[in-house]
Each structure stands twice: as C-alpha cells, then as structure tokens.
Design an enzyme around this catalytic site. Structure first.
Site, PDB file in Angstrom:
ATOM      1  N   ASN A 103       0.776  -1.242   0.000  1.00  0.00           N
ATOM      2  CA  ASN A 103       0.000   0.000   0.000  1.00  0.00           C
ATOM      3  C   ASN A 103       0.810   1.295   0.000  1.00  0.00           C
ATOM      4  O   ASN A 103       0.636   2.144  -0.869  1.00  0.00           O
ATOM      5  CB  ASN A 103      -0.841   0.027   1.294  1.00  0.00           C
ATOM      6  CG  ASN A 103      -2.240  -0.476   1.040  1.00  0.00           C
ATOM      7  OD1 ASN A 103      -2.863  -0.027   0.089  1.00  0.00           O
ATOM      8  ND2 ASN A 103      -2.717  -1.387   1.862  1.00  0.00           N
ATOM      9  N   ASP A 128       0.815  -9.034   4.084  1.00  0.00           N
ATOM     10  CA  ASP A 128      -0.479  -8.641   4.655  1.00  0.00           C
ATOM     11  C   ASP A 128      -1.659  -8.982   3.736  1.00  0.00           C
ATOM     12  O   ASP A 128      -2.790  -9.092   4.196  1.00  0.00           O
ATOM     13  CB  ASP A 128      -0.499  -7.131   4.943  1.00  0.00           C
ATOM     14  CG  ASP A 128       0.610  -6.726   5.896  1.00  0.00           C
ATOM     15  OD1 ASP A 128       1.074  -7.593   6.649  1.00  0.00           O
ATOM     16  OD2 ASP A 128       1.004  -5.546   5.878  1.00  0.00           O
ATOM     17  N   ARG A 172      -0.871  -6.158   9.724  1.00  0.00           N
ATOM     18  CA  ARG A 172      -1.376  -4.789   9.958  1.00  0.00           C
ATOM     19  C   ARG A 172      -2.877  -4.846  10.253  1.00  0.00           C
ATOM     20  O   ARG A 172      -3.284  -5.555  11.128  1.00  0.00           O
ATOM     21  CB  ARG A 172      -1.065  -3.883   8.761  1.00  0.00           C
ATOM     22  CG  ARG A 172       0.418  -3.600   8.654  1.00  0.00           C
ATOM     23  CD  ARG A 172       0.730  -2.309   7.944  1.00  0.00           C
ATOM     24  NE  ARG A 172      -0.098  -2.066   6.785  1.00  0.00           N
ATOM     25  CZ  ARG A 172      -0.538  -0.868   6.438  1.00  0.00           C
ATOM     26  NH1 ARG A 172      -0.219   0.181   7.158  1.00  0.00           N
ATOM     27  NH2 ARG A 172      -1.271  -0.711   5.360  1.00  0.00           N
ATOM     28  N   GLY A 186      -6.141 -25.233  13.302  1.00  0.00           N
ATOM     29  CA  GLY A 186      -7.119 -25.789  14.246  1.00  0.00           C
ATOM     30  C   GLY A 186      -7.336 -24.917  15.474  1.00  0.00           C
ATOM     31  O   GLY A 186      -7.580 -25.419  16.587  1.00  0.00           O
ATOM     32  N   ALA A 187      -7.261 -23.596  15.286  1.00  0.00           N
ATOM     33  CA  ALA A 187      -7.462 -22.686  16.426  1.00  0.00           C
ATOM     34  C   ALA A 187      -8.917 -22.745  16.902  1.00  0.00           C
ATOM     35  O   ALA A 187      -9.823 -23.048  16.124  1.00  0.00           O
ATOM     36  CB  ALA A 187      -7.109 -21.269  16.014  1.00  0.00           C
TER      37      ALA A 187
END
Ligand code: F6P
Length: 323
Positions: A103, A128, A172, A186-187
């Site tokens: 960006n 990002d 970010r 697997g969170a």
C-alpha cells in the site's frame, strides 16, 4: 520503452526475489535494458542504480527477502525527494519503473508517476495481502505457511501442558494471515479487527468448554486487533485460567517462498514488463481468478484501516470445527 528500472519497497516479503528475477529476464528477453535500484525509494533518491544482466538474478528464485534490499523512505514522501529520484532515472534515459511492494509503496509510486511522467507499474508484494486488484500479493501464502509451522510446534506444548495460548500474527489491519492460519492450525477462535470486543464471550466459551472437559486452546489474534499480551491478560482475568501470549513477529516475513508464491511472482514480474511495453503506467498488475489484471494505484490502495476483507466463510468454519 527501451530502458526500465526495478525496486522493492516497504516490508520485504518471500517471493520478491522471484518477481525481480522474472521482471529482469523478461525485460532482457524482450530487448529492454533493465536497471536494479538498491534500498527502494532511498536508493532511487541517492542514485544507487546499476544495470543488470540475466546473470545478475541467478540463484535468487528460492531465496527469501530481497536482493535489492528495501526501506520505508520518509524522504520520498516529499516532492523534493520524488523529483530527485525522477531526475536520476531520466538522466539514464530510463522511462519505466517497476515497484514491488504494498500500500504505502504504491501511494509513493502513484505520486512519482504523476510528478515525473515516468511510467510506473506495481507488483503486489506484502505478507499482509491488503491490496485490492489481485487475489493474492506475493509473500502472503508463504507467510501463512510459516505461521502455521510455528503454531503446529506450539500446539505440542499447548496439548501436553493443557494450556491456553494466544498467538499474535502479522498483517497490519488485514486479518488474512490470522483467518487462514486459524483454520489451518485448528485454532479455537480468531481475534480480528471487528470482533475484538467479543473477548468476554470468548472467555465464557473457554469456561464452558473446561466444564465439558476441553483442556487446551489456541486463539489466534491479528496484530491490527489487539496485542497478544493484552488479549491474554483479559482472558486470564475473565476465566482465572493460565494463559500464555506469543507474538510470532518477523519470522513470518522470512524464509524460502512457497511454490505458489514463486509461480505468482514469476507471472507478475512478466506481466509488469509487458504492461510497460504496452505503455501502461500508474497502476498495478495482479491476478484475479487466475487471470492477469491491471488496476490503477488508486484502486489498488482502497483497503485502508477499517476496510478489512474478512473471509467470513473461513472464520465461521474455524468456529464450527472447534466444538
Ligand atoms: O507490511 C508487512 C508488515 O510485516 C506488517 O504485517 C507489520 O505490521 C509491519 O510490516 C511491520 O513493519 P516493520 O518491519 O517496519 O516493523
């Protein structure tokens, strides 16, 4: 167009070297002279520019980082810096510039092409993945793989010691890495800008889960939402359980690019050269639904703070699979 230059700018991302290699060799193949600029816009202002040949980019395809080095240039934010940079290219008869970055780099490139008239084409390169006009930016896939590798290792301790871990990943304001690695790793939950206020509900889920016999948790937090330490503190306060915080940090920017990123970078490097040959400028090449695309820098930089691209389908699935 006879002479072009190439630079990398902003945070390095795995695959930038593959994009440099592709742009340099495509340019030479198409009878253009090509110049490498060191340290991004800083080197453009300081005239650190040299001619490359096909061998200048040998054996860099699999290397992380960027052989051209990179920087976040404050001097390029000023008109004086931009004009000095433009004069350095014009003196050599260089009339096209390729900028690999994100960006911030594209906002600079937009200003540069408008003030100097030098055709400038961007290649999205940022872990990002917060650029519009390309499904993926170079480096984002590798960063997810790297974060996943770390989380898989942390899971060994999470499971063995029956603890709760909050793991912060980069990105970010964009939760691309967090959402992907949440599902792949697997969170139990993912905290991103937009749901960070739900930390009390997450704490209740943990308390309820414990009652049902669930013993360990991994919660991924996107850096734009909260710091891992802060989230861990809130969860500990709400649940009374032991919670550890880990920030993965810059390991996510390093390492050899994945096959996906090497292919993407090679395609985009060639597309950028073709765009300059076709006299296009002030915009970015990308790949959308596996097809080459081109958007203006302005359109590419539409996704600022507060305009995140949340992949709800992936997030919802993460929650379902964490029961
Ligand atoms: O843009 C890439 C990125 O790694 C972000 O995910 C992170 O917020 C930032 O750069 C860190 O920047 P620096 O390397 O300058 O600390």
């Amino acid at each position: 167009m006879r002479r072009i230059a190439i630079l990398t700018s902003g945070g390095d991302a795995p695959g930038m070297n593959a994009a440099i290699r592709s742009a340099v060799r495509t340019a030479i193949y198409k009878n253009l002279s090509v110049y490498g600029v060191m340290r991004g816009y800083e080197g453009l202002i300081d005239d650190h520019i040299s001619e490359f040949n096909a061998r200048s980019v040998s054996n860099i395809l699999s290397r992380g980082g960027t052989v051209l080095k990179t920087s976040r240039s404050m001097r390029f934010l000023k008109k004086e810096g931009v004009l000095k940079a433009g004069a350095n290219l014009k003196r050599r008869g260089i009339d096209g510039l390729i900028v690999i970055g994100g960006n911030g780099s594209f906002k600079g490139a937009d200003e540069f092409s408008k003030l100097t008239g030098i055709k400038t084409v961007g290649i999205p390169g940022t872990i990002d993945n917060d650029i519009c006009g390309s499904d993926y930016a170079v480096g984002a896939h590798t960063a997810v793989d790297t974060a996943l590798d770390a989380i898989d290792k942390i899971r060994d301790t999470v499971t063995s010691m029956e603890r709760i871990y909050v793991i912060e990943v980069m990105g970010r304001f964009e939760p691309f890495i967090a959402i992907r690695v949440g599902l792949a790793g697997g969170a139990e939950d993912v905290i991103f800008p937009g749901n960070d206020y739900l930390i009390d509900d997450m704490s209740n889920d943990i308390k309820e889960g414990r009652k049902k016999g669930k013993v360990s948790w991994i919660i991924v937090v996107s850096e734009g939402a909260k710091r891992a330490a802060e989230a861990a503190k809130s969860i500990k306060k709400n649940t009374g359980f032991e919670v550890r915080a880990i920030t993965l940090g810059h390991i996510q920017r390093g390492g050899s690019p994945s096959a996906y990123d090497r292919v993407l970078a090679s395609r985009l490097g060639a597309q950028a050269v073709d765009a300059l040959i076709e006299d296009k400028g002030d915009g970015m090449v990308g790949i959308v639904s596996d097809k080459p695309s081109f958007v203006s820098f302005k359109a590419a930089c539409m996704r600022d703070k507060g305009k995140i691209k949340l992949d709800k389908e992936i997030y919802n699935l993460t929650k379902i699979l964490a029961i």
